[in-house]
Design an enzyme around this catalytic site. Structure first.
Site, mmCIF file in Angstrom:
data_model
loop_
_atom_site.group_PDB
_atom_site.id
_atom_site.type_symbol
_atom_site.label_atom_id
_atom_site.label_comp_id
_atom_site.label_asym_id
_atom_site.label_seq_id
_atom_site.Cartn_x
_atom_site.Cartn_y
_atom_site.Cartn_z
ATOM 1 N N SER A 78 0.793 -1.239 0.000
ATOM 2 C CA SER A 78 0.000 0.000 0.000
ATOM 3 C C SER A 78 0.820 1.281 0.000
ATOM 4 C CB SER A 78 -0.965 0.009 1.186
ATOM 5 O OG SER A 78 -2.045 -0.867 0.946
ATOM 6 N N THR A 79 2.128 1.175 0.130
ATOM 7 C CA THR A 79 2.945 2.361 -0.123
ATOM 8 C C THR A 79 2.665 2.872 -1.532
ATOM 9 O OG1 THR A 79 4.663 1.538 1.363
ATOM 10 C CG2 THR A 79 5.329 3.209 -0.217
#
Length: 407
Positions: A78-79
């Site tokens: 999710s970065t």
């Protein structure tokens, strides 16, 4: 800033370079990997758009034989969302998108299922009511086909969470991918290059596993396969039936989905999903986030106007719609730390992340390659443990600079 005459003597096992004023975060990074993580990873810190820390350590393969190098990339989960969001903001900054316009204005197929009023801002704030993978995934392999998933989300009907901030852990990427494709005719992977990597002159920024020979670290650990085990599967299925808990789980899990995450080189990493399959170096992340920390610029390159950048870093409670509270403001979540109450960014599964502080001009990228369900709660705090050392070092350096100018 990282000149041969002004670099720190690094701790044993740490490679790269660092400004001596940032010795504390380098030592903290070394302690984490020597005593706890014991795989491979990298930390990059930029101050006012210039690198002050670029360090890496450990190994990049599951066997522990291949050393981590300066150009080693890692799957960041999710970065990725923070980088994808900046692509959207680049388009908005040029007038190609309006945050408060309906998505269907740009992507007409999206109006199906009663979604004609869902806005770009709603998607960025995870309020579209389209987080549940079970509503769009019919076979495990579907998640590897981003065009198919964009089509299914365009045809889908929102669920009861429409308008509520419910994390779109995986669908976020396909939603913004479909939107940006409709506006530009380009895939999100192409937009990473044309909107971010090329203008900034950086490498190590990819959506999906690159095919150009760029080194990509293996995932190390038992991964998340327990969710599909004989013990884990019934627990997961039972939890999905609990309304709010279930939405959180179904945004990331579906029957058979663990197969796409299996092994040191998961099949998922070859797919294009702007929510989860970013493959980055720590320095590429820090370079991109430097634009949020420095009024839209990274070094001599301006990516966003001051007006757009100020809108991105504004507190969520100043949203045009104060009755619809959200944790995510235009794609980013608050990320305060000691000395940086206005910090923002996005964390990824396993603990990688990107971070910016608009008050000090600091930006940080952090990646590593361990994904271990048993250690996940602690691993998700790793960047939070490093950030206070970064902000204190920057504060000390700033005071020293002020004293020098005064003298």
């Amino acid at each position: 800033m990282l000149t041969p005459t002004a670099t720190l003597t690094l701790p044993e096992g740490i490679r790269g370079a660092a400004d001596p004023r940032f010795a504390a975060p380098v030592r903290a990074f070394a302690r984490l990997f020597t005593h706890y993580v014991r795989t491979g990873g990298a930390l990059s810190v930029h101050l006012r758009g210039e690198p002050v820390v670029r360090v890496w350590t450990g190994t990049a393969d599951a066997a522990g034989d291949i050393p981590w190098e300066a150009d080693t990339t890692a799957l960041t989960f999710s970065t990725t969302k923070g980088i994808t969001s900046l692509v959207v903001h680049r388009l908005a900054d040029r007038g190609l998108l309006d945050y408060d316009a309906p998505v269907a204005e740009y992507w007409p197929e999206f109006a199906a299922g009663g979604k004609h009023s869902i806005t770009v801002r709603d998607v960025l704030a995870h309020r579209a009511g389209l987080s549940d993978l079970r509503r769009v995934v019919r076979a495990p392999g579907d998640v590897l086909d981003h065009l198919l998933m964009e089509q299914r989300l365009a045809a889908a009907t929102p669920d009861w969470t429409r308008g509520l901030p419910v994390y779109h852990a995986v669908t976020f990427g396909w939603l913004l991918g479909g939107l940006c494709r409709a506006v530009t005719g380009q895939s999100m992977a192409e937009l990473y290059r044309t909107e971010l990597a090329d203008p900034l002159g950086i490498t190590g920024l990819h959506l999906g596993r690159p095919s150009d020979g760029t080194p990509v670290a293996d995932l190390v650990g038992p991964s998340l396969n327990a969710t599909g085990s004989r013990l884990g599967k019934p627990i997961t299925l039972a939890a999905v039936r609990v309304p709010l808990v279930g939405k959180a789980i179904s945004s990331m899990h579906f029957t058979g989905g663990e197969e796409a995450m299996r092994g040191p080189i998961p099949e998922l990493s070859y797919s294009e999903n702007g929510a989860a399959t970013g493959v980055f170096t720590a320095d590429a992340i820090a370079s991109v986030y430097a634009t949020l920390a420095n009024d839209g610029s990274c070094g001599d390159t301006r990516l966003l106007s001051s007006r757009t950048t100020r809108a991105l870093i504004r507190s969520t409670n100043t949203s045009p719609d104060p009755n619809r509270l959200t944790f995510w403001h235009l794609g980013y979540h608050p990320f305060p730390t000691v000395g940086a109450p206005r910090g923002l960014g996005h964390m990824g599964l396993g603990g990688s992340g990107g971070w910016a502080d608009p008050d000090s001009g600091l930006s940080v990228g952090f990646v590593h390659n361990r994904l271990d369900l048993a250690r996940l709660p602690i691993d998700m705090t790793l960047m939070s443990l490093l950030l206070p050392t970064v902000t204190r070092a920057a504060s000390t350096a700033g005071r020293a600079e002020s004293a020098t100018r005064a003298a």
